[in-house]
Design an enzyme around this catalytic site. Structure first.
Site, PDB file in Angstrom:
ATOM      1  CG  ASP A   1      35.480  40.559  17.855  1.00 48.92           C
ATOM      2  OD1 ASP A   1      36.670  39.906  17.759  1.00 48.92           O
ATOM      3  OD2 ASP A   1      35.155  41.518  18.537  1.00 48.92           O
TER       4      ASP A   1
ATOM      5  CD  GLU B   1      43.104  44.295  21.471  1.00 46.82           C
ATOM      6  OE1 GLU B   1      42.103  43.704  21.850  1.00 46.82           O
ATOM      7  OE2 GLU B   1      43.239  45.330  20.963  1.00 46.82           O
TER       8      GLU B   1
ATOM      9  CG  HIS C   1      41.887  35.131  18.418  1.00 50.20           C
ATOM     10  ND1 HIS C   1      42.932  35.276  19.439  1.00 50.20           N
ATOM     11  CD2 HIS C   1      41.780  36.437  18.165  1.00 50.20           C
ATOM     12  CE1 HIS C   1      43.413  36.485  19.543  1.00 50.20           C
ATOM     13  NE2 HIS C   1      42.633  37.344  18.642  1.00 50.20           N
TER      14      HIS C   1
ATOM     15  CG  HIS D   1      40.163  38.283  14.023  1.00 50.50           C
ATOM     16  ND1 HIS D   1      39.462  39.101  14.804  1.00 50.50           N
ATOM     17  CD2 HIS D   1      41.386  38.219  14.469  1.00 50.50           C
ATOM     18  CE1 HIS D   1      40.127  39.487  15.871  1.00 50.50           C
ATOM     19  NE2 HIS D   1      41.376  38.994  15.711  1.00 50.50           N
TER      20      HIS D   1
HETATM   21  P1  AMP Z   1      43.254  40.278  18.816  1.00 48.79           P
HETATM   22  O1  AMP Z   1      43.835  41.696  18.643  1.00 48.79           O
HETATM   23  O2  AMP Z   1      43.535  39.718  17.476  1.00 48.79           O
HETATM   24  O3  AMP Z   1      43.877  39.399  19.947  1.00 48.79           O
HETATM   25  O4  AMP Z   1      41.677  40.306  19.127  1.00 48.79           O
HETATM   26  C1  AMP Z   1      40.920  39.990  20.106  1.00 48.79           C
HETATM   27  C2  AMP Z   1      39.653  40.008  19.752  1.00 48.79           C
HETATM   28  O5  AMP Z   1      38.761  39.392  20.775  1.00 48.79           O
HETATM   29  C3  AMP Z   1      39.136  41.481  19.616  1.00 48.79           C
HETATM   30  O6  AMP Z   1      38.537  41.530  18.153  1.00 48.79           O
HETATM   31  C4  AMP Z   1      37.997  41.680  20.543  1.00 48.79           C
HETATM   32  O7  AMP Z   1      36.858  42.464  20.186  1.00 48.79           O
HETATM   33  C5  AMP Z   1      37.533  40.182  20.877  1.00 48.79           C
HETATM   34  N1  AMP Z   1      36.966  39.885  22.077  1.00 48.79           N
HETATM   35  C6  AMP Z   1      37.674  40.337  23.366  1.00 48.79           C
HETATM   36  N2  AMP Z   1      36.543  39.701  24.306  1.00 48.79           N
HETATM   37  C7  AMP Z   1      35.767  39.079  23.817  1.00 48.79           C
HETATM   38  C8  AMP Z   1      34.627  38.244  24.373  1.00 48.79           C
HETATM   39  N3  AMP Z   1      34.453  38.272  25.526  1.00 48.79           N
HETATM   40  N4  AMP Z   1      33.795  37.879  23.183  1.00 48.79           N
HETATM   41  C9  AMP Z   1      34.314  37.948  22.237  1.00 48.79           C
HETATM   42  N5  AMP Z   1      35.110  38.462  21.486  1.00 48.79           N
HETATM   43  C10 AMP Z   1      35.850  39.074  22.446  1.00 48.79           C
END
Ligand code: AMP
Length: 122
Positions: free
Chosen positions: A33, A99, A104, A106
């Protein structure tokens, strides 16, 4: 809701944006991440165009589902989290505060993570 092919993880899968890759197989990609919330914070995504866990659990093939689950376990083991323990989490939709609209998982670890989530009332 239709899958947005320009979401950031779709762009990572197409190689348009770099990532810190951990592992990859036919159906999945795992990477760190960009904004880690724990000493270990990895993301495991399917290569297929699935918006969320809801979409994936309804529409993915058995092979894709198996690959994603196997990869989550492998990533946790490879990053040294299996013995002390870790947490997996997937945010889904609006209430889940998702987001990025590409499924995905985590993987958090490397330290004690506290209890699940803050208590929420409706
Ligand atoms: P979510 O709220 O579960 O959709 O989380 C999206 C996650 O994607 C967050 O933890 C961000 O820090 C991560 N994220 C966003 N852009 C990138 C990227 N380019 N590379 C790696 N992680 C990312």
């Amino acid at each position: 809701m239709a899958y947005d092919p320009n979401n950031i993880f779709a762009r990572i899968l197409r190689g348009e944006i770099p990532c810190k890759k951990i592992a990859e197989d036919e159906h999945t990609l795992a990477f760190h991440d960009i904004n880690p919330m724990a000493p270990v914070h990895a993301l495991v995504i399917p290569k297929g165009a699935y918006i969320s866990f809801d979409d994936f659990s309804d529409n993915a093939s058995e092979a894709e589902i198996a690959a994603l689950i196997r990869m989550v376990g492998k990533v946790a083991r490879d990053l040294g989290c299996a013995e002390a323990g870790y947490r997996i989490l997937s945010n889904i939709g609006q209430n889940g505060h998702q987001e990025v609209p590409h499924l995905h998982i985590h993987v958090f670890g490397g330290a004690s993570l506290g209890r699940m989530i803050n208590k929420v009332t409706a």
